[in-house]
Design a protein around this motif. Structure first.
Motif, PDB file in Angstrom:
ATOM      1  N   GLN A  42       8.321   0.879 -13.401  1.00  0.00           N
ATOM      2  CA  GLN A  42       7.137   1.137 -13.073  1.00  0.00           C
ATOM      3  C   GLN A  42       6.359  -0.283 -13.154  1.00  0.00           C
ATOM      4  OE1 GLN A  42       6.394   5.085 -13.170  1.00  0.00           O
ATOM      5  NE2 GLN A  42       5.907   4.366 -10.911  1.00  0.00           N
ATOM      6  N   GLN A  43       6.148  -0.895 -14.387  1.00  0.00           N
ATOM      7  CA  GLN A  43       5.426  -2.075 -14.856  1.00  0.00           C
ATOM      8  C   GLN A  43       5.932  -3.078 -13.718  1.00  0.00           C
ATOM      9  OE1 GLN A  43       5.891  -2.844 -19.048  1.00  0.00           O
ATOM     10  NE2 GLN A  43       4.913  -0.921 -19.432  1.00  0.00           N
ATOM     11  N   HIS A  44       7.221  -3.206 -13.391  1.00  0.00           N
ATOM     12  CA  HIS A  44       7.838  -4.353 -12.655  1.00  0.00           C
ATOM     13  C   HIS A  44       7.403  -3.800 -10.899  1.00  0.00           C
ATOM     14  CE1 HIS A  44      10.588  -5.851 -16.030  1.00  0.00           C
ATOM     15  NE2 HIS A  44       9.248  -6.002 -16.442  1.00  0.00           N
ATOM     16  N   ASP A  45       6.771  -2.828 -10.852  1.00  0.00           N
ATOM     17  CA  ASP A  45       6.910  -2.328  -9.165  1.00  0.00           C
ATOM     18  C   ASP A  45       7.869  -1.991  -8.592  1.00  0.00           C
ATOM     19  OD1 ASP A  45       3.945  -2.456  -9.368  1.00  0.00           O
ATOM     20  OD2 ASP A  45       3.867  -4.685  -9.360  1.00  0.00           O
ATOM     21  N   MET A  46       9.106  -1.610  -9.352  1.00  0.00           N
ATOM     22  CA  MET A  46      10.423  -1.418  -8.597  1.00  0.00           C
ATOM     23  C   MET A  46       9.993  -0.094  -7.588  1.00  0.00           C
ATOM     24  SD  MET A  46      13.882   0.111  -9.864  1.00  0.00           S
ATOM     25  CE  MET A  46      14.395  -1.227 -10.905  1.00  0.00           C
ATOM     26  N   ALA A  47      10.515  -0.380  -6.440  1.00  0.00           N
ATOM     27  CA  ALA A  47      10.293   0.485  -5.550  1.00  0.00           C
ATOM     28  C   ALA A  47      11.257   1.964  -5.744  1.00  0.00           C
ATOM     29  CB  ALA A  47      10.707   0.071  -4.116  1.00  0.00           C
ATOM     30  N   PRO A  48      10.468   3.054  -5.546  1.00  0.00           N
ATOM     31  CA  PRO A  48      11.128   4.290  -5.737  1.00  0.00           C
ATOM     32  C   PRO A  48      12.723   4.296  -5.119  1.00  0.00           C
ATOM     33  CG  PRO A  48       9.120   4.865  -5.548  1.00  0.00           C
ATOM     34  CD  PRO A  48       9.238   3.483  -5.232  1.00  0.00           C
ATOM     35  N   ARG A  49      12.650   3.878  -3.909  1.00  0.00           N
ATOM     36  CA  ARG A  49      14.001   3.779  -3.152  1.00  0.00           C
ATOM     37  C   ARG A  49      15.055   3.005  -3.779  1.00  0.00           C
ATOM     38  NH1 ARG A  49      10.325   1.740   0.925  1.00  0.00           N
ATOM     39  NH2 ARG A  49      10.559   3.962   2.313  1.00  0.00           N
ATOM     40  N   GLN A  50      14.509   1.947  -4.463  1.00  0.00           N
ATOM     41  CA  GLN A  50      15.527   0.911  -5.103  1.00  0.00           C
ATOM     42  C   GLN A  50      16.093   1.734  -6.368  1.00  0.00           C
ATOM     43  OE1 GLN A  50      14.541  -2.901  -7.255  1.00  0.00           O
ATOM     44  NE2 GLN A  50      15.905  -3.906  -5.619  1.00  0.00           N
ATOM     45  N   ALA A  51      15.156   2.452  -7.175  1.00  0.00           N
ATOM     46  CA  ALA A  51      15.792   3.253  -8.047  1.00  0.00           C
ATOM     47  C   ALA A  51      16.706   4.046  -7.707  1.00  0.00           C
ATOM     48  CB  ALA A  51      14.735   3.896  -8.912  1.00  0.00           C
ATOM     49  N   GLN A 336       8.969   2.827   6.132  1.00  0.00           N
ATOM     50  CA  GLN A 336       9.859   3.983   6.318  1.00  0.00           C
ATOM     51  C   GLN A 336      11.363   3.838   5.874  1.00  0.00           C
ATOM     52  OE1 GLN A 336       9.657   5.693  10.283  1.00  0.00           O
ATOM     53  NE2 GLN A 336       7.369   5.184  10.318  1.00  0.00           N
ATOM     54  N   THR A 337      11.682   2.470   5.884  1.00  0.00           N
ATOM     55  CA  THR A 337      13.070   2.191   5.475  1.00  0.00           C
ATOM     56  C   THR A 337      13.343   1.210   4.336  1.00  0.00           C
ATOM     57  OG1 THR A 337      13.211  -0.033   6.655  1.00  0.00           O
ATOM     58  CG2 THR A 337      13.469   1.891   7.849  1.00  0.00           C
ATOM     59  N   GLY A 338      12.136   0.337   3.876  1.00  0.00           N
ATOM     60  CA  GLY A 338      12.314  -0.431   2.660  1.00  0.00           C
ATOM     61  C   GLY A 338      12.859  -2.019   3.077  1.00  0.00           C
ATOM     62  N   TRP A 339      13.288  -2.152   4.335  1.00  0.00           N
ATOM     63  CA  TRP A 339      13.849  -3.422   4.779  1.00  0.00           C
ATOM     64  C   TRP A 339      13.096  -3.849   5.965  1.00  0.00           C
ATOM     65  CZ3 TRP A 339      16.283  -5.694   8.885  1.00  0.00           C
ATOM     66  CH2 TRP A 339      16.856  -6.775   8.556  1.00  0.00           C
ATOM     67  N   ARG A 365       2.983  -7.611  -4.554  1.00  0.00           N
ATOM     68  CA  ARG A 365       3.256  -6.257  -5.358  1.00  0.00           C
ATOM     69  C   ARG A 365       3.492  -4.929  -4.467  1.00  0.00           C
ATOM     70  NH1 ARG A 365      -1.251  -2.842  -8.654  1.00  0.00           N
ATOM     71  NH2 ARG A 365       0.409  -1.638  -9.790  1.00  0.00           N
ATOM     72  N   TYR A 366       2.712  -5.101  -3.332  1.00  0.00           N
ATOM     73  CA  TYR A 366       3.014  -4.127  -2.192  1.00  0.00           C
ATOM     74  C   TYR A 366       4.459  -4.222  -1.741  1.00  0.00           C
ATOM     75  CZ  TYR A 366       2.710  -0.453   1.160  1.00  0.00           C
ATOM     76  OH  TYR A 366       2.853   0.765   2.178  1.00  0.00           O
ATOM     77  N   PHE A 367       4.831  -5.380  -1.462  1.00  0.00           N
ATOM     78  CA  PHE A 367       6.245  -5.166  -0.788  1.00  0.00           C
ATOM     79  C   PHE A 367       7.165  -5.128  -1.921  1.00  0.00           C
ATOM     80  CE2 PHE A 367       7.139  -8.757   2.702  1.00  0.00           C
ATOM     81  CZ  PHE A 367       6.157  -8.159   3.584  1.00  0.00           C
ATOM     82  N   MET A 368       7.260  -5.329  -3.260  1.00  0.00           N
ATOM     83  CA  MET A 368       7.987  -4.833  -4.117  1.00  0.00           C
ATOM     84  C   MET A 368       8.052  -3.274  -4.258  1.00  0.00           C
ATOM     85  SD  MET A 368       9.760  -7.024  -6.039  1.00  0.00           S
ATOM     86  CE  MET A 368      10.846  -6.952  -7.440  1.00  0.00           C
ATOM     87  N   GLN A 369       6.692  -2.749  -4.142  1.00  0.00           N
ATOM     88  CA  GLN A 369       6.896  -1.365  -4.504  1.00  0.00           C
ATOM     89  C   GLN A 369       7.610  -0.653  -3.249  1.00  0.00           C
ATOM     90  OE1 GLN A 369       2.834  -1.061  -4.697  1.00  0.00           O
ATOM     91  NE2 GLN A 369       2.516  -0.957  -6.943  1.00  0.00           N
ATOM     92  N   GLN A 370       7.567  -1.151  -2.078  1.00  0.00           N
ATOM     93  CA  GLN A 370       8.434  -0.766  -0.872  1.00  0.00           C
ATOM     94  C   GLN A 370       9.891  -1.163  -0.653  1.00  0.00           C
ATOM     95  OE1 GLN A 370       7.089   1.770   0.779  1.00  0.00           O
ATOM     96  NE2 GLN A 370       5.402   1.570  -0.394  1.00  0.00           N
ATOM     97  N   LEU A 371      10.140  -2.281  -1.224  1.00  0.00           N
ATOM     98  CA  LEU A 371      11.547  -3.009  -0.811  1.00  0.00           C
ATOM     99  C   LEU A 371      12.781  -2.252  -1.374  1.00  0.00           C
ATOM    100  CD1 LEU A 371      10.819  -6.980  -0.650  1.00  0.00           C
ATOM    101  CD2 LEU A 371      11.451  -5.180   1.376  1.00  0.00           C
ATOM    102  N   LEU A 372      13.496  -2.047  -0.384  1.00  0.00           N
ATOM    103  CA  LEU A 372      14.829  -1.567  -1.189  1.00  0.00           C
ATOM    104  C   LEU A 372      15.694  -2.738  -1.826  1.00  0.00           C
ATOM    105  CD1 LEU A 372      16.952   0.648  -1.407  1.00  0.00           C
ATOM    106  CD2 LEU A 372      17.882   0.127   0.977  1.00  0.00           C
ATOM    107  N   ASP A 373      15.276  -4.263  -1.213  1.00  0.00           N
ATOM    108  CA  ASP A 373      16.116  -5.382  -1.759  1.00  0.00           C
ATOM    109  C   ASP A 373      15.058  -6.083  -2.706  1.00  0.00           C
ATOM    110  OD1 ASP A 373      14.300  -6.563  -0.069  1.00  0.00           O
ATOM    111  OD2 ASP A 373      15.717  -7.147   1.410  1.00  0.00           O
ATOM    112  N   GLY A 374      14.143  -5.401  -3.009  1.00  0.00           N
ATOM    113  CA  GLY A 374      12.993  -6.117  -4.176  1.00  0.00           C
ATOM    114  C   GLY A 374      13.762  -6.824  -4.984  1.00  0.00           C
TER     115      GLY A 374
END
Ligand code: FAD
Length: 472
Positions: A42-51, A336-339, A365-374
């Motif tokens: 969470q501190q690293h802003d990992m996107a939920p979809r990447q998790a 919608q897709t993270g990519w 930060r926002y990209f990181m929170q959304q990206l599947l490939d963050g």
């Protein structure tokens, strides 16, 4: 002897250096662990979809290891500090004699690993590998022994080094016994998200996609890679980001399908390799300049730019409601897709920074929170490039015009209409400025007017950068 493999960002069994080395001694007992650290993520802003993607791939790795008689133990704790406490204890309980892991290059990860090695010193031998890159950081340097600040000479030196290096892929480890039964890891204690069917889990899928791309699509990469309406790029980034695929596998497959890739700089194959080298460049850079992991711009004076604090504009950008169709379509696809395509990442990042004059770090930060490939290095590199704050960045006075970018890269508006259904009726000629058409037709569009005037915004941004550069 008991060998422990600590899997982190390397969720595959083929061409995994740490795993392969741990299995080198046929008499050793081999175990693997994976530790989820949701608070840290969470501190690293990992996107939920990447998790969620990590979880799905972890299940696959666990099964593949179990089929070879290797147990993968799963543990969940809060953060890196907690993972160390648990791991040291685990090593003691299981009488681990040697630990094997593949390096991660971000600052917190490096500090964690250094701390672990200090705690295990004298008890467990630690073996670490450079696995997520074609060439290790620090191995491609200028004549005076420094990291390159400009990409093209880096690439030249990189290719030279590559030719001298052994970058062959390793096989999966041999079976070490009967198939074992394992308990699948519970879902991480992390916000839930769906990955979407476009990215099935597992290294077989990734390898198959890589093969098809190198066989059938890479020839057209130069022409197609900038056109978001076409699936002209590999879409492998989610797999590379969490290590379901390795860059060696990419390079070796490319070389197998296109043996003259290095002799032919105009080819699609070379152009694709070039992107893989950008990936290396940003990772090497992050190791040479760890402050990049800590929200620092590479070009110091750019920190004096007076960014606008404007939540309404930031939200409009995040939600794809800026009134600039190419930007909005990109952001809606991202949400919608993270990519999204590289071109769209550049256009959208440029819009936030250069049209809204919002601090690039909010966008990063926002990209990181959304990206599947963050991926910290690639995302930070991309943002600092677009914001003109990084190495080899676009000069600050080069500002994308979002309307002409749309006209150039989505000429018929095919991509825009896919993500902005409210514009389906707008004809091709007007799709990039739909309100002009709506006015002529006396039609009321359910779509916002542009939230800024590009020409005025451009001048304001130039002034802000010039003031910062002058020093005030
Ligand atoms: P392809 O075109 O098929 O390229 C193959 C691989 O090369 C990619 O999978 C990726 O691993 C690597 N690559 C391609 N372009 C770049 C690049 N410019 N920099 C670094 N590596 C690259 N990429 C990420 O993997 N994670 C990110 O978080 C990320 N954030 C970005 C943010 C911005 C603002 C920008 C401009 C770019 C960002 N990129 C990021 C780079 C690039 O946009 C994506 O890697 C690419 O779009 C992924 O699609 P693909 O797999 O089809 O790429």
């Amino acid at each position: 002897a008991t060998h422990l493999v600590w899997l982190r960002n390397d969720l595959r069994i083929i061409d995994n250096k740490a795993l392969y080395a741990a299995c080198g001694d046929p008499d050793a007992k081999v175990l693997a662990v994976f530790i989820a650290t949701p608070t840290q993520w969470q501190q690293h802003d990992m996107a939920p979809r990447q998790a969620a993607f990590i979880h799905a791939n972890l299940l696959q790795v666990q099964q593949a290891l179990a089929a070879r008689g290797i147990e993968l133990v799963y543990h969940q704790c809060n953060d890196f500090a907690g993972s160390l406490v648990w791991l040291v204890d685990f090593c003691q309980q299981r009488q681990v004699s040697a630990l094997f892991y593949n390096r991660q290059y971000e600052i917190n990860e490096r500090q964690r690993d250094a701390q672990l090695e200090r705690q295990l010193a004298g008890k467990v031998i630690c073996h670490r590998f450079d696995d997520s890159l074609l060439l290790p950081p620090g191995s491609v340097q200028t004549g005076s022994g420094e990291m390159y600040k400009v990409y093209t000479p880096f690439r030249r030196a990189f290719i030279q080094r590559l030719l001298e290096s052994d970058v062959n892929s390793l096989p999966a480890p041999r079976s070490r016994g009967e198939k074992i039964n394992v308990t699948p890891p519970e879902m991480f204690d992390y916000p839930l998200a769906k990955v979407g069917s476009a990215y099935p889990a597992g290294e077989e899928v990734a390898l198959q996609r890589l093969r098809t791309f190198c066989r059938e699509q890479v020839q057209d990469y130069v022409k197609q890679r900038d056109l978001p309406a076409i699936a002209g790029t590999s879409s492998l980034s989610p797999y590379l980001a969490i290590g379901v695929l390795s860059p060696r596998q990419c390079f070796n497959r490319l070389r197998a399908e296109c043996p003259d890739v290095l002799e032919n700089p105009e080819s699609g194959a070379f152009c694709w390799l070039n992107e893989l080298i950008w990936r290396e460049f940003y990772r090497h850079l992050m190791v040479a300049h760890p402050a990049l992991c800590q929200h620092r711009p590479f070009i110091e004076w750019t920190d004096r730019v007076c960014w606008q604090v404007n939540d309404r504009a930031l939200q409009a950008w995040q939600q794809g409601q800026t009134g600039y169709p190419i930007v909005d379509a990109a952001m809606r696809q991202l949400n919608q897709t993270g990519w999204i395509h590289n071109r769209l990442r550049m256009i959208s990042a440029s819009f936030l920074v250069k049209d809204l004059l919002i601090d690039w770090r909010a966008g990063e930060r926002y990209f990181m929170q959304q990206l599947l490939d963050g991926d910290l290095a690639a995302n930070n590199g991309g943002w600092q490039w677009a914001a003109s704050t990084g190495t080899d960045a676009a000069p600050y006075f080069r500002i994308f015009n979002p309307t002409t970018q749309g006209e150039r890269f989505d000429p018929q508006g095919t991509f825009i209409r896919k993500w902005l259904p409210e514009l389906v009726d707008v004809p091709d000629n007007d799709i990039h400025q739909p309100h002009r058409w709506a006015e002529k037709q006396q039609y009321v569009l359910d779509y916002p007017l542009p939230i800024v005037d590009h020409q005025q915004a451009r001048l304001a941004t130039l002034a802000a950068f010039e003031a910062a550069k002058r020093g005030g």
